[in-house]
Design a protein around this motif. Structure first.
Motif, PDB file in Angstrom:
ATOM      1  N   GLY A   1     -12.828   1.331  -9.871  1.00  0.00           N
ATOM      2  CA  GLY A   1     -13.729   1.435  -8.951  1.00  0.00           C
ATOM      3  C   GLY A   1     -13.314   1.565  -7.207  1.00  0.00           C
ATOM      4  N   LEU A   2     -12.379   2.502  -7.325  1.00  0.00           N
ATOM      5  CA  LEU A   2     -11.153   2.342  -6.376  1.00  0.00           C
ATOM      6  C   LEU A   2     -10.549   3.748  -7.209  1.00  0.00           C
ATOM      7  CD1 LEU A   2      -9.533  -0.759  -4.807  1.00  0.00           C
ATOM      8  CD2 LEU A   2     -11.334   0.327  -3.946  1.00  0.00           C
ATOM      9  N   PRO A   3      -9.509   4.671  -5.533  1.00  0.00           N
ATOM     10  CA  PRO A   3      -9.254   5.949  -5.793  1.00  0.00           C
ATOM     11  C   PRO A   3      -8.126   5.418  -6.380  1.00  0.00           C
ATOM     12  CG  PRO A   3     -10.725   6.209  -4.122  1.00  0.00           C
ATOM     13  CD  PRO A   3     -10.694   4.839  -4.447  1.00  0.00           C
ATOM     14  N   GLY A   4      -7.471   5.690  -6.793  1.00  0.00           N
ATOM     15  CA  GLY A   4      -6.252   5.865  -7.764  1.00  0.00           C
ATOM     16  C   GLY A   4      -5.263   5.724  -6.529  1.00  0.00           C
ATOM     17  N   THR A   5      -5.426   6.380  -5.440  1.00  0.00           N
ATOM     18  CA  THR A   5      -4.502   6.806  -4.414  1.00  0.00           C
ATOM     19  C   THR A   5      -4.305   4.912  -3.960  1.00  0.00           C
ATOM     20  OG1 THR A   5      -5.382   8.489  -3.704  1.00  0.00           O
ATOM     21  CG2 THR A   5      -4.893   7.628  -2.324  1.00  0.00           C
ATOM     22  N   VAL A   6      -5.561   4.500  -3.811  1.00  0.00           N
ATOM     23  CA  VAL A   6      -5.657   3.285  -3.137  1.00  0.00           C
ATOM     24  C   VAL A   6      -4.662   1.970  -3.999  1.00  0.00           C
ATOM     25  CG1 VAL A   6      -7.180   1.883  -2.612  1.00  0.00           C
ATOM     26  CG2 VAL A   6      -7.402   3.547  -2.200  1.00  0.00           C
ATOM     27  N   THR A   7      -4.893   2.015  -5.146  1.00  0.00           N
ATOM     28  CA  THR A   7      -4.075   1.200  -6.326  1.00  0.00           C
ATOM     29  C   THR A   7      -2.335   1.607  -6.249  1.00  0.00           C
ATOM     30  OG1 THR A   7      -4.438   2.424  -8.529  1.00  0.00           O
ATOM     31  CG2 THR A   7      -6.000   0.511  -7.733  1.00  0.00           C
ATOM     32  N   ALA A   8      -1.854   2.784  -6.409  1.00  0.00           N
ATOM     33  CA  ALA A   8      -0.922   3.720  -5.696  1.00  0.00           C
ATOM     34  C   ALA A   8      -0.427   2.866  -4.821  1.00  0.00           C
ATOM     35  CB  ALA A   8      -0.639   4.502  -6.585  1.00  0.00           C
ATOM     36  N   LYS A   9      -0.799   2.703  -4.239  1.00  0.00           N
ATOM     37  CA  LYS A   9      -0.119   2.353  -2.381  1.00  0.00           C
ATOM     38  C   LYS A   9      -0.207   0.847  -1.949  1.00  0.00           C
ATOM     39  CE  LYS A   9      -0.094   6.735   0.295  1.00  0.00           C
ATOM     40  NZ  LYS A   9      -0.446   7.144   1.627  1.00  0.00           N
ATOM     41  N   ALA A  10      -1.591   0.240  -2.449  1.00  0.00           N
ATOM     42  CA  ALA A  10      -1.417  -0.791  -3.114  1.00  0.00           C
ATOM     43  C   ALA A  10      -0.072  -1.905  -3.466  1.00  0.00           C
ATOM     44  CB  ALA A  10      -2.822  -1.693  -3.598  1.00  0.00           C
ATOM     45  N   LEU A  11       0.071  -1.481  -4.682  1.00  0.00           N
ATOM     46  CA  LEU A  11       1.243  -1.809  -5.491  1.00  0.00           C
ATOM     47  C   LEU A  11       2.177  -1.222  -5.134  1.00  0.00           C
ATOM     48  CD1 LEU A  11       0.769  -1.288  -9.909  1.00  0.00           C
ATOM     49  CD2 LEU A  11       1.584  -2.804  -8.534  1.00  0.00           C
TER      50      LEU A  11
ATOM     51  N   PRO B   1      -8.528   7.413   6.770  1.00  0.00           N
ATOM     52  CA  PRO B   1      -9.830   6.687   6.489  1.00  0.00           C
ATOM     53  C   PRO B   1     -10.309   8.647   6.348  1.00  0.00           C
ATOM     54  CG  PRO B   1      -9.259   6.060   8.770  1.00  0.00           C
ATOM     55  CD  PRO B   1      -8.297   6.939   7.579  1.00  0.00           C
ATOM     56  N   PRO B   2     -11.249   8.741   5.246  1.00  0.00           N
ATOM     57  CA  PRO B   2     -12.353   6.974   4.977  1.00  0.00           C
ATOM     58  C   PRO B   2     -11.671   6.415   3.808  1.00  0.00           C
ATOM     59  CG  PRO B   2     -13.346   9.387   3.578  1.00  0.00           C
ATOM     60  CD  PRO B   2     -11.879  10.237   4.806  1.00  0.00           C
ATOM     61  N   LEU B   3     -10.597   6.660   3.457  1.00  0.00           N
ATOM     62  CA  LEU B   3     -10.111   5.568   2.527  1.00  0.00           C
ATOM     63  C   LEU B   3      -9.718   4.018   3.238  1.00  0.00           C
ATOM     64  CD1 LEU B   3      -8.084   7.964  -0.402  1.00  0.00           C
ATOM     65  CD2 LEU B   3     -10.562   7.087   0.128  1.00  0.00           C
ATOM     66  N   ARG B   4      -9.601   3.399   2.333  1.00  0.00           N
ATOM     67  CA  ARG B   4      -9.098   1.653   3.247  1.00  0.00           C
ATOM     68  C   ARG B   4      -8.582   1.203   2.359  1.00  0.00           C
ATOM     69  NH1 ARG B   4     -12.393  -0.175   7.082  1.00  0.00           N
ATOM     70  NH2 ARG B   4     -12.562  -2.225   5.698  1.00  0.00           N
ATOM     71  N   PRO B   5      -7.925   0.662   2.316  1.00  0.00           N
ATOM     72  CA  PRO B   5      -6.471  -0.146   1.414  1.00  0.00           C
ATOM     73  C   PRO B   5      -7.507  -1.318   0.597  1.00  0.00           C
ATOM     74  CG  PRO B   5      -5.961  -0.905   4.083  1.00  0.00           C
ATOM     75  CD  PRO B   5      -6.901   0.065   3.765  1.00  0.00           C
ATOM     76  N   ALA B   6      -6.815  -1.703  -0.311  1.00  0.00           N
ATOM     77  CA  ALA B   6      -7.053  -2.583  -1.126  1.00  0.00           C
ATOM     78  C   ALA B   6      -7.322  -3.799  -0.657  1.00  0.00           C
ATOM     79  CB  ALA B   6      -6.604  -2.484  -2.679  1.00  0.00           C
TER      80      ALA B   6
END
Length: 294
Positions: free
Chosen positions: A248-258, A271-276
Motif C-alpha cells: 500500500g506504500l510507493p516503492g520510494t517510501v519503502t526503499a528509503k525506509a530500508l 511531500p506529498p509522500l510521507r515516511p513509513a
C-alpha cells in the motif's frame, strides 16, 4: 543482442539531506555501491527517484554527480517524462548535456491523450537529442497505455530502443518483443525473471536499491543455464518484493525506509509522500534480514 541500457538496472532513489535539499554526496555514495554490487545501469529521476517533486536543475545536477561517481562502469538513464511535450524536450536536452547515456520517457499523464498524440509525443522527443529513448509504459500511474500497435510503429524510429514495462500485460509484451528489436525491461520486480525468460533485456528494479547483488544473481543464474537456481533466487526475494512493492506504500517510501535502517543515503521524502511508520519500517527490516541470512 547486447542490452542497450545494461541488464540489471536500479530505479535509484534520490537522496535528500535532513532539511530536504538534494544530497549529491549521498547520491554518489549510493550509486557507487549499486554499481559495485552488481548494477550495470542506473535510472535517475524516475518514479522511485521522486521526479514529480525534484526541480529541473536538481535533475541535471543529479545526472552530473552520478556520472562523476560511476564513470563508464554503468549506463545512466535519465527520467525526463512530463505531461508537457515542450517541457520534456527541455529536460531531454539538459540530461544529454549533463552526461546521460539514454532517456526514460513516460507516457504523458493526466491529460490522457489518444494514441496518435502519444505517438507524436515520443517521435518529437526522439528527434530532440541524439540519445536513445526508453519508453515507460505504466498505465496505473499515467492513466493511458502505450498500446502494442503504437509500440510497433514507434519501434521503427532508430533512436527508440527500449521499453520499461509496467503494463502487467504479459501477452502484449511478448507480442511486441516477437515483432520488433525493442529491448524490454521488467519494471515490476515480480516480473524480473519471467519477462527475462521470454526474451527481455533485463530489469529496472526498485528492490535493487537494497539488494542489488541478489537482483543481478537471478539473471546471472538464468544466463548460465541454471534455471532452477534462478527460480529459487527469485522465490527467495519474493517476500522482500511483496513487502516493498505491495503493502500500500510507493516503492520510494519503502526503499528509503530500508536504506535508512541500513545507514545508507536516503533522507526524507518530499511531500506529498510521507515516511513509513515505525511498524512498517521494522517489518521491512525483518524481511530484509530474513533474505540476507537465507
Amino acid at each position: 543482442m547486447t542490452p542497450p541500457l545494461g541488464r540489471t538496472l536500479c530505479a535509484m532513489i534520490t537522496p535528500f539531506t535532513p532539511t530536504g535539499a538534494l544530497d549529491l554526496d549521498g547520491a554518489q555514495h549510493l550509486a557507487d555501491r549499486l554499481v559495485t554490487h552488481g548494477c550495470d545501469g542506473l535510472v535517475l529521476s524516475g518514479t522511485t527517484g521522486e521526479s514529480p517533486t525534484t526541480t529541473d536543475a536538481e535533475k541535471s545536477s543529479l545526472v552530473k554527480a552520478v556520472r562523476q561517481a560511476v564513470g563508464a562502469r554503468a549506463t545512466i538513464v535519465a527520467g525526463v517524462g512530463t505531461p508537457d511535450t515542450a517541457h520534456t524536450a527541455r529536460l531531454a536536452r539538459e540530461a544529454e548535456k549533463a552526461g546521460a547515456d539514454a532517456l526514460l520517457v513516460v507516457a504523458p499523464y493526466y491529460s490522457r491523450p489518444p494514441q496518435d498524440a502519444i505517438e507524436a509525443h515520443f517521435l518529437t522527443l526522439a528527434e530532440t537529442t541524439g540519445l536513445p529513448l526508453a519508453l515507460y509504459d505504466i498505465p496505473s500511474r499515467t492513466g493511458v497505455r502505450i498500446e502494442p500497435d503504437t509500440l510497433l510503429r514507434l519501434a521503427e524510429h532508430p533512436r527508440i530502443k527500449a521499453v520499461k514495462d509496467c503494463s502487467y500485460d504479459f501477452l502484449a509484451a511478448q507480442k511486441v518483443m516477437s515483432r520488433t528489436d525493442l529491448a524490454y525491461y521488467a519494471g515490476c520486480d515480480e516480473h524480473n525473471l519471467a519477462l527475462y525468460a521470454v526474451g527481455a533485456a533485463g530489469c529496472v528494479s526498485t528492490v535493487a536499491n537494497v539488494v542489488p547483488g541478489h537482483v543481478r544473481a537471478v539473471l546471472d543464474a538464468f544466463d548460465t543455464g541454471e534455471t532452477a537456481r534462478a527460480a529459487h533466487l527469485q522465490q527467495q526475494v519474493t517476500p522482500l518484493v511483496e513487502a516493498m512493492m505491495s503493502n500500500g506504500l510507493p516503492g520510494t517510501v519503502t526503499a528509503k525506509a530500508l536504506l535508512a535502517a541500513l545507514n545508507l543515503p536516503a533522507g526524507p521524502l518530499r511531500p506529498p509522500l510521507r515516511p513509513a511508520d515505525r511498524k512498517t519500517a521494522v517489518g521491512l527490516r525483518a524481511v530484509y534480514d530474513g533474505l540476507t541470512t537465507a
